[in-house]
Design a protein around this motif. Structure first.
Motif, short mmCIF file in Angstrom:
data_model
loop_
_atom_site.label_atom_id
_atom_site.label_comp_id
_atom_site.label_asym_id
_atom_site.label_seq_id
_atom_site.Cartn_x
_atom_site.Cartn_y
_atom_site.Cartn_z
N LEU A 60 0.81 -1.22 0.00
CA LEU A 60 0.00 0.00 0.00
C LEU A 60 0.84 1.27 0.00
O LEU A 60 0.31 2.35 0.12
CB LEU A 60 -0.93 0.00 1.21
CG LEU A 60 -1.91 -1.17 1.25
CD1 LEU A 60 -2.67 -1.19 2.57
CD2 LEU A 60 -2.86 -1.12 0.09
N THR A 61 2.13 1.14 -0.12
CA THR A 61 2.97 2.33 -0.22
C THR A 61 3.55 2.38 -1.63
O THR A 61 3.45 1.42 -2.39
CB THR A 61 4.12 2.29 0.80
OG1 THR A 61 4.88 1.12 0.59
CG2 THR A 61 3.59 2.33 2.22
N GLY A 62 4.14 3.48 -1.96
CA GLY A 62 4.73 3.62 -3.28
C GLY A 62 3.96 4.62 -4.11
O GLY A 62 3.80 5.77 -3.74
N ARG A 63 3.39 4.16 -5.21
CA ARG A 63 2.76 5.06 -6.16
C ARG A 63 1.25 4.81 -6.24
O ARG A 63 0.81 3.67 -6.35
CB ARG A 63 3.39 4.85 -7.52
CG ARG A 63 3.07 5.93 -8.50
CD ARG A 63 3.92 5.83 -9.73
NE ARG A 63 5.26 6.30 -9.42
CZ ARG A 63 6.31 6.10 -10.18
NH1 ARG A 63 6.20 5.45 -11.29
NH2 ARG A 63 7.47 6.57 -9.83
N TRP A 64 0.50 5.90 -6.19
CA TRP A 64 -0.96 5.87 -6.34
C TRP A 64 -1.32 6.77 -7.52
O TRP A 64 -0.73 7.83 -7.69
CB TRP A 64 -1.64 6.44 -5.10
CG TRP A 64 -1.48 5.64 -3.84
CD1 TRP A 64 -0.34 5.51 -3.09
CD2 TRP A 64 -2.48 4.91 -3.16
NE1 TRP A 64 -0.60 4.74 -1.99
CE2 TRP A 64 -1.91 4.36 -2.01
CE3 TRP A 64 -3.84 4.67 -3.41
CZ2 TRP A 64 -2.62 3.58 -1.11
CZ3 TRP A 64 -4.55 3.90 -2.51
CH2 TRP A 64 -3.95 3.36 -1.37
N TYR A 65 -2.29 6.35 -8.30
CA TYR A 65 -2.77 7.14 -9.43
C TYR A 65 -4.26 7.41 -9.24
O TYR A 65 -5.02 6.48 -8.95
CB TYR A 65 -2.59 6.41 -10.76
CG TYR A 65 -1.15 6.04 -11.05
CD1 TYR A 65 -0.33 6.92 -11.74
CD2 TYR A 65 -0.63 4.82 -10.64
CE1 TYR A 65 0.98 6.58 -12.02
CE2 TYR A 65 0.68 4.48 -10.92
CZ TYR A 65 1.49 5.37 -11.60
OH TYR A 65 2.79 5.03 -11.87
N ILE A 66 -4.67 8.65 -9.42
CA ILE A 66 -6.08 9.01 -9.35
C ILE A 66 -6.53 9.28 -10.78
O ILE A 66 -5.98 10.15 -11.46
CB ILE A 66 -6.32 10.27 -8.48
CG1 ILE A 66 -5.57 10.19 -7.15
CG2 ILE A 66 -7.82 10.50 -8.29
CD1 ILE A 66 -5.96 9.06 -6.25
N TRP A 67 -7.52 8.52 -11.25
CA TRP A 67 -8.02 8.63 -12.62
C TRP A 67 -9.45 9.15 -12.62
O TRP A 67 -10.26 8.77 -11.79
CB TRP A 67 -8.01 7.26 -13.32
CG TRP A 67 -6.66 6.65 -13.44
CD1 TRP A 67 -6.10 5.72 -12.61
CD2 TRP A 67 -5.69 6.92 -14.45
NE1 TRP A 67 -4.84 5.40 -13.04
CE2 TRP A 67 -4.56 6.13 -14.17
CE3 TRP A 67 -5.65 7.77 -15.55
CZ2 TRP A 67 -3.42 6.16 -14.96
CZ3 TRP A 67 -4.51 7.79 -16.34
CH2 TRP A 67 -3.42 6.99 -16.03
N ASP A 68 -9.76 9.99 -13.61
CA ASP A 68 -11.12 10.47 -13.81
C ASP A 68 -11.89 9.40 -14.60
O ASP A 68 -11.46 9.00 -15.67
CB ASP A 68 -11.08 11.79 -14.58
CG ASP A 68 -12.45 12.43 -14.73
OD1 ASP A 68 -13.48 11.78 -14.43
OD2 ASP A 68 -12.50 13.60 -15.16
N TYR A 69 -13.01 8.97 -14.05
CA TYR A 69 -13.84 7.95 -14.70
C TYR A 69 -14.34 8.41 -16.07
O TYR A 69 -14.49 7.61 -16.98
CB TYR A 69 -15.01 7.62 -13.77
CG TYR A 69 -15.92 6.53 -14.25
CD1 TYR A 69 -15.49 5.22 -14.31
CD2 TYR A 69 -17.24 6.81 -14.60
CE1 TYR A 69 -16.34 4.20 -14.73
CE2 TYR A 69 -18.09 5.81 -15.02
CZ TYR A 69 -17.64 4.51 -15.08
OH TYR A 69 -18.49 3.51 -15.50
#
Length: 145
Positions: free
Chosen positions: A78-87
């Motif tokens: 759960l650490t590292g890189r997260w991406y938030i995408w628009d649906y």
């Protein structure tokens, strides 16, 4: 008597304007899906926040619940890189357009148009980098810029 009506009318107009802004122009951000891959965690949302500051605030408030949902699914990285995408217009087949596809969602409708809202990189020291198309913000472990 006429002043009372004027003030009441102005108050009603202001409250209506506030409600229109809150729910039509700036609706709440809703989670659609979480996807996990070797690249990181992908968070798909409807109605992402409209400013960088609001997006970072949304992330900070939402992260504990997102981690909880991932933990319940047995995802431990759960650490590292997260991406938030628009649906956006929703899941689509791969096609020739520039899309991101999620391996944990069955094809053919497992891809989104690439509309990244923000990506987050977290170091093991606790520092966080929030990257947008046009800006980068960094916070140290104490949450300070």
């Amino acid at each position: 008597m006429k002043k009372g009506y004027l003030y009441t009318g102005m108050f009603i107009a202001m409250m209506t304007g506030l409600l229109v802004y809150q729910y039509l122009i700036n609706p709440p951000t809703n989670l659609v899906a979480l996807h996990s891959s070797s690249d990181g965690i992908d968070v798909v949302v409807i109605d992402p926040p409209v400013t960088h500051e609001k997006t970072i605030t949304w992330w900070q408030k939402s992260k504990p619940e997102l981690i909880n949902q991932l933990t319940q699914r047995g995802i431990s990285r759960l650490t590292g890189r997260w991406y938030i995408w628009d649906y956006g217009e929703g899941y689509k087949p791969l096609g020739k357009e520039d899309r991101i596809c999620f391996q944990d969602k069955p094809a053919p409708n497992n891809c989104l148009d690439k509309k990244v809202v923000m990506w987050i990189e977290e170091s093991e020291e606790g520092n966080t980098r929030f990257t947008f198309e046009d800006a980068v913000y960094e916070r140290n472990a104490a949450g300070k810029p």
